[in-house]
Design a protein around this motif. Structure first.
Motif, mmCIF file in Angstrom:
data_model
loop_
_atom_site.group_PDB
_atom_site.id
_atom_site.type_symbol
_atom_site.label_atom_id
_atom_site.label_comp_id
_atom_site.label_asym_id
_atom_site.label_seq_id
_atom_site.Cartn_x
_atom_site.Cartn_y
_atom_site.Cartn_z
ATOM 1 N N GLY A 281 3.872 -5.691 -2.017
ATOM 2 C CA GLY A 281 2.426 -5.776 -1.854
ATOM 3 C C GLY A 281 2.033 -6.687 -0.710
ATOM 4 O O GLY A 281 2.847 -7.488 -0.238
ATOM 5 N N ASP A 282 0.776 -6.562 -0.286
ATOM 6 C CA ASP A 282 0.300 -7.382 0.842
ATOM 7 C C ASP A 282 -0.644 -8.491 0.385
ATOM 8 O O ASP A 282 -1.082 -9.287 1.206
ATOM 9 N N THR A 283 -0.948 -8.547 -0.926
ATOM 10 C CA THR A 283 -1.933 -9.528 -1.395
ATOM 11 C C THR A 283 -1.322 -10.445 -2.454
ATOM 12 O O THR A 283 -0.815 -9.973 -3.481
ATOM 13 N N LEU A 284 -1.384 -11.737 -2.204
ATOM 14 C CA LEU A 284 -0.746 -12.695 -3.116
ATOM 15 C C LEU A 284 -1.362 -12.676 -4.502
ATOM 16 O O LEU A 284 -0.646 -12.586 -5.502
ATOM 17 N N THR B 71 -3.082 -10.499 -6.157
ATOM 18 C CA THR B 71 -3.079 -9.265 -6.971
ATOM 19 C C THR B 71 -1.642 -8.755 -7.140
ATOM 20 O O THR B 71 -1.075 -8.844 -8.220
ATOM 21 N N ASP B 72 -1.047 -8.248 -6.051
ATOM 22 C CA ASP B 72 0.283 -7.614 -6.126
ATOM 23 C C ASP B 72 1.370 -8.605 -6.547
ATOM 24 O O ASP B 72 2.177 -8.325 -7.440
ATOM 25 N N ILE B 73 1.392 -9.742 -5.858
ATOM 26 C CA ILE B 73 2.503 -10.681 -6.054
ATOM 27 C C ILE B 73 2.318 -11.449 -7.371
ATOM 28 O O ILE B 73 3.248 -11.535 -8.182
ATOM 29 N N LEU C 191 5.019 0.303 -5.028
ATOM 30 C CA LEU C 191 4.342 -0.039 -3.785
ATOM 31 C C LEU C 191 2.844 -0.154 -4.007
ATOM 32 O O LEU C 191 2.254 0.686 -4.691
ATOM 33 N N ASP C 192 2.236 -1.160 -3.403
ATOM 34 C CA ASP C 192 0.793 -1.175 -3.285
ATOM 35 C C ASP C 192 0.444 -0.161 -2.191
ATOM 36 O O ASP C 192 1.307 0.202 -1.388
ATOM 37 N N SER C 193 -0.796 0.311 -2.145
ATOM 38 C CA SER C 193 -1.157 1.308 -1.134
ATOM 39 C C SER C 193 -1.738 0.663 0.125
ATOM 40 O O SER C 193 -1.119 0.641 1.187
ATOM 41 N N TYR C 194 -2.944 0.081 -0.023
ATOM 42 C CA TYR C 194 -3.665 -0.432 1.144
ATOM 43 C C TYR C 194 -3.014 -1.710 1.651
ATOM 44 O O TYR C 194 -2.855 -2.672 0.908
ATOM 45 N N GLY C 195 -2.609 -1.713 2.923
ATOM 46 C CA GLY C 195 -1.938 -2.878 3.493
ATOM 47 C C GLY C 195 -0.427 -2.777 3.432
ATOM 48 O O GLY C 195 0.278 -3.598 4.007
ATOM 49 N N VAL C 196 0.073 -1.757 2.723
ATOM 50 C CA VAL C 196 1.523 -1.555 2.612
ATOM 51 C C VAL C 196 1.898 -0.168 3.160
ATOM 52 O O VAL C 196 2.720 -0.039 4.063
HETATM 53 MG MG LIG Z 1 -3.171 -4.083 -0.627
#
Ligand SMILES: [Mg+2]
Length: 281
Positions: free
Chosen positions: A231-234, A236-238, A18-23
């Motif tokens: 994740g919530d960010t394309l 970085t996370d995705i 899991l990503d933290s911020y936004g998730v």
């Molecule tokens: Mg995030």
């Protein structure tokens, strides 16, 4: 790419990143319903790791902060920060001298943990400048933007030393429609002024994924296809998850908004395997 719910994917994967911020959390604190979802992951016995672009505090302090915010029971081994990657780099590559930094004293823990001596960049002067062996961008707080960013530019003009960006995120959301400039944004400003590229840590680079994957092998035999990154960010996370060869779920509870996620996916070419409104639904 398929719109789905996180819970409906849980059975198909053996490990959850899991990503933290936004998730897990946002500018208001923990996202409502997330502790219950994490409890479900726990009950399923699947290893859970939080991979966060953050160098503002150590993994121990992250655990304490999650606890204060209402998410208890995380272990420090479950949290992987971009600051930890920068720390390992410092430990391996820099053996002496003082390390100048931008950030809070709390963030400077990463330098101390690398057995090095931190000095706020604003305290670099004519007398000690020759002792500085690296510059680290840790956090967007804890310093005077005008004085200390100028001090950073001047230090890096005078000394040819490695400059390390411990969190490459350029912005972070602070309200429904507003963002703040993050460490990576400050670093980009300085890079563009100096015409130099710094050493960047954090997603989408594969180090954090690789580190999490290697640590996982201590608790079981897992393949990349067993892992789901949420994740919530394309970019970085995705992007990071896709490049590492694990499945990706984009959630619309943070940086990527419901109104335009399809356009953003098309424009960026970064395609998640799944999309959900949030971790909760
Ligand atoms: Mg995030």
């Amino acid at each position: 790419m398929q719109k789905t719910a996180f819970r409906s994917l849980l059975n198909d994967y053996k490990v959850i990143f899991l990503d933290s911020y936004g998730v897990v959390k946002n500018h208001r604190g923990l996202i409502s319903g997330v502790p219950e979802v994490i409890e479900e992951i726990r009950r399923s016995g699947k290893p859970l790791r939080i991979l966060t672009n953050d160098a503002s505090r150590s993994a121990e302090r992250q655990v304490e902060k999650f606890e204060r915010q209402g998410l208890a029971g995380l272990k420090k081994e479950e949290i992987i920060t971009s600051g930890m990657m920068a720390k390992m780099f410092l430990k391996n590559k820099i053996t002496s001298g003082k390390i100048a930094y931008l950030g809070t004293t709390q963030a400077a823990a990463y330098i101390i943990e690398a057995n090095l001596d931190p000095i706020p960049v604003g305290q670099v002067n004519e007398k000690n400048i020759d002792e500085i062996t690296a510059m680290v961008f840790l956090d967007d707080e804890g310093f005077d933007w005008n004085f200390d960013i100028n001090a950073t530019v001047n230090l890096l003009r005078k000394r040819n030393i490695p400059a390390i960006v411990a969190n490459s995120d350029k912005i972070y959301p602070v309200a429904n429609n507003d963002v703040s400039i993050a460490t990576g944004g400050i670093a980009q400003l300085v890079e563009s002024i100096l015409g130099r590229e710094f050493i960047h840590f954090g997603k989408p680079d594969s180090q954090m994924f690789m580190y999490a994957f290697e640590q996982l092998q201590k608790v079981g035999k897992f393949k990349r296809k067993d892992i789901l990154m949420v994740g919530d960010t394309l970019h970085t996370d995705i992007l990071g998850g896709n490049k590492f060869g694990i499945s990706t779920l984009l959630v619309l509870s943070g940086n990527t908004r419901k109104e335009n996620y399809e356009t953003l996916i098309q424009a960026s070419g970064v395609i998640p395997d799944f999309v959900a409104d949030s971790l909760v639904n």
